[in-house]
Structures are given as structure tokens and as C-alpha cells.
Design a protein around this motif. Sequence first.
Motif, PDB file in Angstrom:
ATOM      1  N   ARG A  58      26.160  45.368  16.768  1.00 39.03           N
ATOM      2  CA  ARG A  58      27.443  44.723  17.072  1.00 39.03           C
ATOM      3  C   ARG A  58      27.829  43.812  15.915  1.00 39.03           C
ATOM      4  NH1 ARG A  58      28.903  45.936  21.939  1.00 39.03           N
ATOM      5  NH2 ARG A  58      27.323  46.725  23.355  1.00 39.03           N
ATOM      6  N   LYS A  87      18.250  45.534  28.446  1.00 44.24           N
ATOM      7  CA  LYS A  87      19.380  46.012  29.239  1.00 44.24           C
ATOM      8  C   LYS A  87      18.888  47.057  30.230  1.00 44.24           C
ATOM      9  CE  LYS A  87      22.864  45.632  25.680  1.00 44.24           C
ATOM     10  NZ  LYS A  87      23.632  46.436  24.756  1.00 44.24           N
ATOM     11  N   GLN A 140      21.621  44.989  17.360  1.00 45.65           N
ATOM     12  CA  GLN A 140      22.166  45.878  18.386  1.00 45.65           C
ATOM     13  C   GLN A 140      23.331  46.704  17.842  1.00 45.65           C
ATOM     14  OE1 GLN A 140      20.980  45.997  21.741  1.00 45.65           O
ATOM     15  NE2 GLN A 140      19.336  44.974  20.643  1.00 45.65           N
ATOM     16  N   LEU A 159      31.891  43.583  18.854  1.00 45.72           N
ATOM     17  CA  LEU A 159      32.181  44.999  19.089  1.00 45.72           C
ATOM     18  C   LEU A 159      31.373  45.860  18.130  1.00 45.72           C
ATOM     19  CD1 LEU A 159      36.057  44.815  19.416  1.00 45.72           C
ATOM     20  CD2 LEU A 159      34.392  44.917  21.239  1.00 45.72           C
ATOM     21  N   LYS A 160      31.379  47.158  18.381  1.00 46.21           N
ATOM     22  CA  LYS A 160      30.697  48.073  17.465  1.00 46.21           C
ATOM     23  C   LYS A 160      31.708  48.603  16.454  1.00 46.21           C
ATOM     24  CE  LYS A 160      26.730  49.469  20.044  1.00 46.21           C
ATOM     25  NZ  LYS A 160      25.869  50.549  20.466  1.00 46.21           N
ATOM     26  N   LEU A 201      32.569  51.463  15.636  1.00 48.52           N
ATOM     27  CA  LEU A 201      33.389  52.564  16.143  1.00 48.52           C
ATOM     28  C   LEU A 201      34.609  52.036  16.896  1.00 48.52           C
ATOM     29  CD1 LEU A 201      33.766  55.580  16.621  1.00 48.52           C
ATOM     30  CD2 LEU A 201      32.280  55.430  18.585  1.00 48.52           C
ATOM     31  N   LYS A 222      28.065  56.548  12.610  1.00 49.95           N
ATOM     32  CA  LYS A 222      26.829  57.300  12.409  1.00 49.95           C
ATOM     33  C   LYS A 222      25.999  56.674  11.292  1.00 49.95           C
ATOM     34  CE  LYS A 222      27.194  61.632  13.490  1.00 49.95           C
ATOM     35  NZ  LYS A 222      27.793  62.954  13.327  1.00 49.95           N
ATOM     36  N   GLU A 240      27.223  52.258  28.160  1.00 50.12           N
ATOM     37  CA  GLU A 240      27.536  51.979  26.757  1.00 50.12           C
ATOM     38  C   GLU A 240      27.614  53.294  25.975  1.00 50.12           C
ATOM     39  OE1 GLU A 240      27.722  48.819  25.425  1.00 50.12           O
ATOM     40  OE2 GLU A 240      27.877  49.419  23.322  1.00 50.12           O
ATOM     41  N   LEU A 298      34.754  57.094  22.618  1.00 48.87           N
ATOM     42  CA  LEU A 298      35.390  56.575  21.395  1.00 48.87           C
ATOM     43  C   LEU A 298      35.208  57.536  20.231  1.00 48.87           C
ATOM     44  CD1 LEU A 298      34.668  52.767  21.443  1.00 48.87           C
ATOM     45  CD2 LEU A 298      36.879  53.859  21.217  1.00 48.87           C
ATOM     46  N   GLU A 299      33.996  58.096  20.132  1.00 51.84           N
ATOM     47  CA  GLU A 299      33.730  59.032  19.040  1.00 51.84           C
ATOM     48  C   GLU A 299      34.648  60.243  19.170  1.00 51.84           C
ATOM     49  OE1 GLU A 299      29.682  60.280  18.859  1.00 51.84           O
ATOM     50  OE2 GLU A 299      30.068  61.624  17.172  1.00 51.84           O
ATOM     51  N   ALA A 336      38.092  59.289  18.166  1.00 50.26           N
ATOM     52  CA  ALA A 336      38.216  59.152  16.717  1.00 50.26           C
ATOM     53  C   ALA A 336      38.335  60.532  16.064  1.00 50.26           C
ATOM     54  CB  ALA A 336      37.020  58.403  16.162  1.00 50.26           C
ATOM     55  N   ARG A 372      30.781  55.099  26.777  1.00 50.57           N
ATOM     56  CA  ARG A 372      31.915  54.469  26.107  1.00 50.57           C
ATOM     57  C   ARG A 372      31.973  54.870  24.626  1.00 50.57           C
ATOM     58  NH1 ARG A 372      35.307  50.269  25.703  1.00 50.57           N
ATOM     59  NH2 ARG A 372      34.924  48.892  23.951  1.00 50.57           N
ATOM     60  N   MET A 373      30.779  54.846  24.005  1.00 49.78           N
ATOM     61  CA  MET A 373      30.717  55.187  22.580  1.00 49.78           C
ATOM     62  C   MET A 373      31.074  56.668  22.364  1.00 49.78           C
ATOM     63  SD  MET A 373      30.112  52.838  20.508  1.00 49.78           S
ATOM     64  CE  MET A 373      30.573  51.276  21.156  1.00 49.78           C
TER      65      MET A 373
END
Lengths: 602, 219
Positions: free
Chosen positions: A274, B2, A272, A295-296, A298, A308, B10, B17-18, B21, B13-14
Motif C-alpha cells: 500500500r 487478516k 503490504q 491504496l494499492k 493498481l 504486477k 481484497e 481492478l486489473e 485496467a 477487488r484487485m
Amino acid sequence: MKPVSVRTRLILAFWVVLLLCTLAPVSYFHRQLHQVLVDESKARIRHNLSFVLWSLKTHEPFPWLSDLDEWCTQVGNLLGIRITYIAQGGRVVADSDVPFDKLGFMEDHWNRPEVAAARREGFGFSVRRSDTLRKELLYGAMPVSGITNLPPGVVRIAMPVSQIKEKLDQQRLHLAVILGLSFAATGILALFLSRLMEKPLAPILEMARAMGRRERPRLRPSGYPVLDALGETLLDVADRVETHLKSLEDQRAQLHAILEGMKEGVLLLDSQGRIKAANRAALQIQRGTQSPLGLKPLEVFLNAELQKACDQVLGGRDGVHLEIVLDPDRFFDVHVVSLHSPVVPRGAVIVLHDITELKRLARIRRDFVANVSHELRTPLTAIKGYAETLLESPCAQDEEAKMFIETIVRKANHMTRMVNDLLTLTRLESQPPQIPETALDAASAIASAVETCLPEARKKNMDIQTLLPDPPLWVRAERDSLVQVFQNLLDNAVRYSRPGTPIRIRAEVRAETVLFSVEDEGPGIPSEHQARVFERFYRVDRQRESATGSTGLGLAICRHIVQNMGGRIWVESPVRGTDRGAAFLFTVKRAAEPEEKKAAES
Amino acid sequence: MKSHFIRQMEELRMTVLEMAALTEKAMHKALQAFKTRDEELAAQVIAEDHVVNQLEMKIDHLCLSLLALEQPVAKDLRFIIGALRMSIDLERIADQAVNIAQRAQFLAQRPPLEFIPELDALAETAMDMLRVAIDSFARQNITQAYDVCQMDDEADELNDKVLRRMIDLMVTESRSIERAVQAIITARCLERVADQTTNIAESVIFIVQGVNIKHRCEP
């Protein structure tokens, strides 16, 4: 569902066998006997019925129906049977077992099975349980008519099933009792047997339990050779499992120690994406101090490029190599490698190598070289200028002085070239690799390089042959850079080959690249030097080189230019297909033919 | 498996975050360009700004579709609202980075101004705040978010100091007026970044605790 214990199964099996063995033959014989009895009774009842009918017919006429009833009672008592006279319509007119005055209360008998059969076929027979007498009776009936004073009807007689039949029924009870007893006995026997079987298994069971607790099992002899052998096998298995486990644990501990001791940060990602595991170095690289597990990347490193790369690898790529800057100003060389084995679902490993210090050192070196070269250039220009002026002046009249001054000029020129090469190299190193978008016809670059090198070649009586395929070679390259690569390679070829030998330039168009080669028929390069000739100042033959006037930087510059354009350069010596010379080969990305050229052609 | 909703959350959220960053990187590069007078790096910051803008649009779209189609409640709803607010703040911070990069390009063509320690400290403070705010979002850490709110006063103070020093400089030396004005603008940008970073921290507190601490800086 709860599994059935061995003991229960054994008892059940015993009981099933017992039931099959007893019930089947007993019921078969019982049935046979019953049939014989019924047949015999049927014959008897027919005789009795015929006799009663005969008596009835030969009897003097009955004045009253009560007389008939009386007669029936007497004959019935004598024969031990019940006689019933049923008039047409079903009314009972006489019955040996029922007083005459009660006959009116009896129900309609016309449809009793035996009566109905008698009316149809002349004789009816049935075996039924009598409600009045509460036992099983045999009934027989025959139609009667034409007797004086009597209405036509049916005479029925009933007699009990024979004594043997009753005995037989009693036997059933006995059989059930015996069966119950034998069930109990076999149950006890099965219980005993199962205990007997389980008892020797107990030590084996205990051994297996000990194995589960990772203790060393103790072998207790059970007295059965097979079980003892099983016990010994178990012991062997336990030993081997323990050894395997120990070595696995050892390996695990070693791996853990290696990972923890590594300077590089290592992270393991699950399918996934993680983080599943991270070593200590990785924890120090991450932002913050909380655990990164679950966590990921990122979220942990706040770097979009890294995320990426991870997504690409999890999406199917084998590996990605990239350089990232993490806060504050730390450079990392990152390898993201896909992880797939039959045991573990797809995942990825991230290895972060801190190259901040390397980068700093490389920058310092680059800056140093650039600065020194710049600083050298100014005095060199002065030296060269003054020496050249001197050469023209009267001071150079003296042959010896002239020779000295010429040497100064020559060496100053050499040094200028070297400084320029060094500056070029520094510039190339600091540039990020970038494949040019513009299309260039390589033939024009080659022609330009050949033109520059031809005078030197002519001096040595050498010929430069350009053997290119017909269509223009469109490549993605900067013109000046490509010219320089060819020029450096041609310079080398001219410098190191014997006079009179040819130099060949070839090109070959491949799927995505164009392969160029510059071949000479010189002494060649020994294989141990081949990998290193592209390093700066690396010389194959130190004695000879100094006289050739080479800076020792030409090939290093070539390598940088080619790599920056996304290509590769290498050397083959001797030239393929011959036994001498050297071929320098390099690739450049192919380009599509520019639109304006196409338009011009058409 | 999921649910669609969880996957979309998700992704949101990503994406935030991106964006965070990239914004942080842009700020870092812009300040680097400013300090080292690196025109090329400044140009890079200006050229890369569109990526952050695109991410803002993507977040807008994601939030809208989540709100319209899923009818989220409680923390999910707060997260979506918080993400919307954060994307706006982040986009503005990235714009400030572009602004600073433009000042850097301008100043790189002029002789260097004397060293301004307050401006350096302001840059450091703003960068720290941004970093901590983003971390607090990434790890949903309230303590860090409150820390950011506290740091805002420091940024305001430093901004004032830069202004005063530049005014003094301009009074004594008229030749440097042009450069001093650029420095003041830069300080102003940094002060704005600090403010917007505070907003981000407030959004984080709103998402996690569900309380609005705007203009108060305490629970």
C-alpha cells in the motif's frame, strides 16, 4: 503493577532489618528461659508429688472418701497446689479445689495427657491451660494403689507456672510496644532519609523533563559533586541530542524538498503493497485528485503491469524496470526498487519518469530519417542509372570524363549504401526487442558472411579463419540479422587491417549464451573511443575514414541487432593476450537443438 | 493477521481492478488503431482479449466461493454481487474493443473515409465514460458514478448523428457504402460500450449506497 517508590522500599527495608535484629535473639532467649523454667518446674512437681504420695501412704486410713477430700484440701492449701485423686476408670474421688459434693459433676479424667502418661510410665507431666482457673498450669501425675479404703488410681497435682514465667509473658507485651515504637521511629527516619536523597535529585529530574520538552535544561548546583557531574553529563547529552535532532530534521526537510521538487513521481510502498508516501509529481500522475495514501498502485494508476511489477518486487525481486502507458497517452519509464533495511520492514519505491516527450522526439527523428532516406533513394537511383549509362556511351571516351563519371557512380553507390543502412537502422529502432524463438546454426550464418567478404579480403591478401567448436552452435537468432552482424564486423576488419594479416572468427559456448568474436590484427581502437564506436557516424580517425568507403553505420546496426536479440556487443582492443588489433565480441542467446534435427541425426 | 475472508475480498477487488485496467487499455488501443489505421495494433487488441476473459472466469470463481463459503452480508454481499455484474460488463466492453479492432483492420485496407467528427466525439465520450466509471469504482466515488449515468444520453445522440451522416454519405456516394457500414458498426459498438459503462456506474452506486438506480439514473 505499580512500581514501589524508593521511599516505601527504604521503609520496608528498615523494618525488615529491625524485625530480624530484635525478634531473632529475643525469641531465642525466650525459648531458652522457658525450657529452663519448665525443667525446673518438672523437678519441683515430682518432689511435691512424691511427698503427697508418701503422706497419703503413711496417713492413717480414711474412713470416708470425704475425709480424703478434706485431707487433700488441707495439704493442697499448705503446699499451694491442687491435688486430685482419680480412681481407676477416670472418676475424680477427691479434689482440693472442688467441694466434695460437686465431684460428681466433674468429667472423666482418665484420658488427660498426664494421667495417661502416669498409667503408662509411672509419671506423667504436662503443661496446659486450665479452663477452670484460666491460667497456665503444670500437671504431674503418679499411679497409686494398695492404700486402705482407697480405690487404686492416679494422684495428680497441679501448680501454676512460676512467677517468672508470667513475668516473661508480660515482657512480650512490652516487647511488642517497643517494637511498634521503633517501627514508627525507623519509618520516620527512612522518610527523612529518602527526602534527603531525593532533594538533590530534583534539579536533575527537572533537567530531564526540560530535555523531554526539547528546551535547553539549566544546571543548578546541588552541592553533591557526583550529582553535579551527572547534571553536566545530562547537559552534554541534551546538547548532542538537540544537534542530532536538528541535523535529522534538516536532512528530512532537504529530502522532502528534493522529493517535492523532483519531476519524477516517487511513491513509497509498505510491506503490504500500500502507498505510504507520494511526492507532488506522483500526485499529478495519478488518476483523480484524492489522496493515494493507503491504496494499492493498481487503484491509483489503473495499470495492471505496474501492479504486477510491484508484486514481484515485494515478493523478493530486487528491482523491475518497465515502460507503461498511462492515460491519456503518456509514457512512463518506471523503476520499482525493493527497499529493505534493518529498521524498515520490506517495502518498495516506485519512480515514474515521464518520457512522453522523449518518445515523441525519438519518433519524430525516426520518421524524419526514414522519410529523408526514402526521398533520397529515388533521385539516387536516377543519378546512378544515368551515370552508368553515360559510362557505356561515347561520351566516356575521354579519359578525364570517364574518371569523373566513375567517381559519380562510386559516390552514388556509397550514398545508396548509406541510405539503405539508415533505413535498416530506423527499422531496427522502431522494432521492439524480441528474442526469436527459432533455433539457428550459427556456423551457416558465419559461412555465408565469410563468403560475401572473402573477395574483398583476397584483394588485400588477407585470410579469414573460422575457428569454431565442433558441435553445431544453436542460437536464437534471425538468419539474415546474424549474417548482417558478421558481415559488418568482417567488413570493418578487412577495411582497417593491414594487408596480409589474418582475421579470426571464434565462438565460445557459455551457460545461456554463445559468445562470438571477430579479431583482426589492425591498428586497434584507442580506449577513449571504444565506448563510442557503436554510435552512428562515430569515427575514430576522421581523416582516414572518408577514404575507406564506410557508411559509419555498420556498428550501430550491429548493436541494434544484437540488443534486439537479447545480447550484448562490445569491443576489446588490443586483442586479449596480444598487443595489437581489435576484437569485437557479442553474445547471442543459446537455443536447444531443434527436434527435427535430432530425429534426423538419430 | 487478516482473516481469510478479508484477504479474499481484497483479491476480488484487485482482480476486478486489473480487469478494468486491461479493458480500458484494450478500448484505448482499439480506438487508437481505428484512428491511426494501425493494423498491427488492432491485431494486438484481438490477441490480448483472452486475458480479460480469463480474469472474468477468475472473478466468477472468486465470487462463487465467497458466496458459498463465507455467507457475506451487507456491503460485502453487495460488493460481490456488484463485482459479478461488473465483470460481465467489462468482458463485453473488451469484446466491443475486439469488434472495433476488427473494423479498424478492415478499414485500414481501404482508402480512408472522410473524417467523421461525430464518430470521433463518440469515441471520446465512450472512453471518458469508461475511464470515469472505472475511477469511480477504484475510489468508490458516487459523484463520478452519477456523472457517468448522465453522459449516456450524449453517447446515444452522437450515435444517431453518425448514423444520419453515414446514410447521407451512402446516398451520395455508393462506392463508400462498405466503409460507411463499418463506421456505423463502430459507432454502434461505442454506443454499447457507453451503455455497459453506465451499468458499471450503476453497480458502483449499488455497492456503495445499496440502492438500485437501473433505468432511472437518479437516486
